[in-house]
Enzyme design. Structure first.
Site, PDB file in Angstrom:
ATOM      1  N   ASP A  65      -0.221   5.614  -4.029  1.00  0.00           N
ATOM      2  CA  ASP A  65      -1.555   6.203  -3.925  1.00  0.00           C
ATOM      3  C   ASP A  65      -1.777   6.622  -2.475  1.00  0.00           C
ATOM      4  O   ASP A  65      -0.949   6.314  -1.615  1.00  0.00           O
ATOM      5  CB  ASP A  65      -2.641   5.245  -4.440  1.00  0.00           C
ATOM      6  CG  ASP A  65      -2.768   3.959  -3.634  1.00  0.00           C
ATOM      7  OD1 ASP A  65      -1.804   3.608  -2.917  1.00  0.00           O
ATOM      8  OD2 ASP A  65      -3.809   3.286  -3.733  1.00  0.00           O
ATOM      9  N   TYR A  67      -2.807   7.062   1.466  1.00  0.00           N
ATOM     10  CA  TYR A  67      -3.119   6.151   2.565  1.00  0.00           C
ATOM     11  C   TYR A  67      -4.618   5.842   2.518  1.00  0.00           C
ATOM     12  O   TYR A  67      -5.435   6.737   2.293  1.00  0.00           O
ATOM     13  CB  TYR A  67      -2.799   6.799   3.911  1.00  0.00           C
ATOM     14  CG  TYR A  67      -1.335   7.061   4.176  1.00  0.00           C
ATOM     15  CD1 TYR A  67      -0.399   6.033   4.173  1.00  0.00           C
ATOM     16  CD2 TYR A  67      -0.890   8.350   4.474  1.00  0.00           C
ATOM     17  CE1 TYR A  67       0.937   6.271   4.459  1.00  0.00           C
ATOM     18  CE2 TYR A  67       0.451   8.606   4.761  1.00  0.00           C
ATOM     19  CZ  TYR A  67       1.360   7.560   4.747  1.00  0.00           C
ATOM     20  OH  TYR A  67       2.678   7.806   5.026  1.00  0.00           O
ATOM     21  N   PHE A  78       2.916  10.314   1.509  1.00  0.00           N
ATOM     22  CA  PHE A  78       3.559   9.941   2.770  1.00  0.00           C
ATOM     23  C   PHE A  78       3.157  10.800   3.974  1.00  0.00           C
ATOM     24  O   PHE A  78       3.308  10.359   5.113  1.00  0.00           O
ATOM     25  CB  PHE A  78       5.087   9.905   2.630  1.00  0.00           C
ATOM     26  CG  PHE A  78       5.555   8.862   1.665  1.00  0.00           C
ATOM     27  CD1 PHE A  78       5.501   7.511   1.995  1.00  0.00           C
ATOM     28  CD2 PHE A  78       6.029   9.215   0.413  1.00  0.00           C
ATOM     29  CE1 PHE A  78       5.903   6.533   1.092  1.00  0.00           C
ATOM     30  CE2 PHE A  78       6.445   8.244  -0.496  1.00  0.00           C
ATOM     31  CZ  PHE A  78       6.388   6.895  -0.151  1.00  0.00           C
ATOM     32  N   HIS A 186      10.855   0.541  -1.173  1.00  0.00           N
ATOM     33  CA  HIS A 186       9.812   1.335  -0.531  1.00  0.00           C
ATOM     34  C   HIS A 186      10.053   1.361   0.980  1.00  0.00           C
ATOM     35  O   HIS A 186      10.524   0.378   1.557  1.00  0.00           O
ATOM     36  CB  HIS A 186       8.446   0.721  -0.837  1.00  0.00           C
ATOM     37  CG  HIS A 186       7.296   1.609  -0.544  1.00  0.00           C
ATOM     38  ND1 HIS A 186       6.768   1.744   0.721  1.00  0.00           N
ATOM     39  CD2 HIS A 186       6.571   2.430  -1.341  1.00  0.00           C
ATOM     40  CE1 HIS A 186       5.766   2.607   0.688  1.00  0.00           C
ATOM     41  NE2 HIS A 186       5.618   3.032  -0.556  1.00  0.00           N
TER      42      HIS A 186
END
Length: 232
Positions: A65, A67, A78, A186
């Site tokens: 989701d 930031y 990202f 991740h």
């Protein structure tokens, strides 16, 4: 909140916008934006789709989701706008990019040059409350983004990059006889050393694209991007 994507994604996703779950999601978001601080702003919820039309998608980098800190969430996974400090996950992505393809990191997080080449920077959930990661989980976004993944999978010749457990959970939506799936931990500082570093996703993606007969991605980012870039 306006539901209109100004390219071929609109036709692909229009049936979803007419579903009951999306009407409920729409009402939830109207309340959230009226009473809470939500990222991204309502005019940039669909930026990932705006930047990379359906017909041009060659790669999907799937995030969880947006930031949830101020000035960061911008509607693509990202990335951050020009002038915003690099989040730790993106710093680690740049470290792996350098280790993989010897591309030195840049000092900005504006990834539009990737999107322009066919890299869909998609989150599974498209909005978030300030300071509350995954706070809009289970409200309907997953159904919409799952459908986007399924439509791309059916079209074929797409490299899906799944980082972390939330992204890996989408693997079952993808037809791996027609597409390539790359998985790793991740890039977050909490997990990057447990399987993200050394995974070489960028070179593996380009190898797969060549096998598909597609042009590889030039993963180099421009050294400088203006802070007031109108497309941000």
């Amino acid at each position: 909140m306006k539901t209109m994507i100004h390219n071929d994604w609109q036709a692909v996703l229009a049936p979803e916008f007419a579903q009951a779950y999306y009407a409920q999601l729409h009402q939830f978001l109207k309340q959230e934006y009226a009473t809470q601080t939500v990222y991204p702003d309502m005019y940039h919820i669909f930026t990932a789709f705006e930047w990379t039309p359906f017909s041009q998608v060659k790669v999907v980098i799937l995030g969880q989701d947006p930031y949830h800190n101020p000035n960061q969430g911008m509607g693509v996974s990202f990335a951050v706008r020009p002038g915003v400090r690099l989040p730790p996950s993106l710093q680690n992505i740049y470290k792996e990019l350098q280790a993989d393809l010897d591309i030195p990191p840049v000092d900005h997080g504006y990834l539009k040059s990737w999107a322009d080449q066919g890299v869909l920077l998609l989150n599974s959930v498209l909005t978030v409350r300030r300071g509350q990661a995954f706070s809009h989980k289970g409200k309907g976004w997953e159904q919409l983004t799952d459908k986007a993944i399924e439509k791309l999978s059916a079209r074929g010749k797409v490299v899906f990059i799944l980082w972390g457990n939330a992204a890996k959970a989408k693997r079952g939506l993808i037809d791996e006889t027609k597409n390539v799936v790359l998985t790793a931990a991740h890039p977050s500082p909490f997990s990057a050393y447990h399987g993200f570093f050394g995974s070489r996703p960028f070179s593996q993606t380009n190898t797969a694209l060549k096998k598909f007969g597609e042009t590889p991605i030039d993963w180099r980012l421009p050294a400088h991007v203006e802070a007031d870039d109108p497309t941000a």
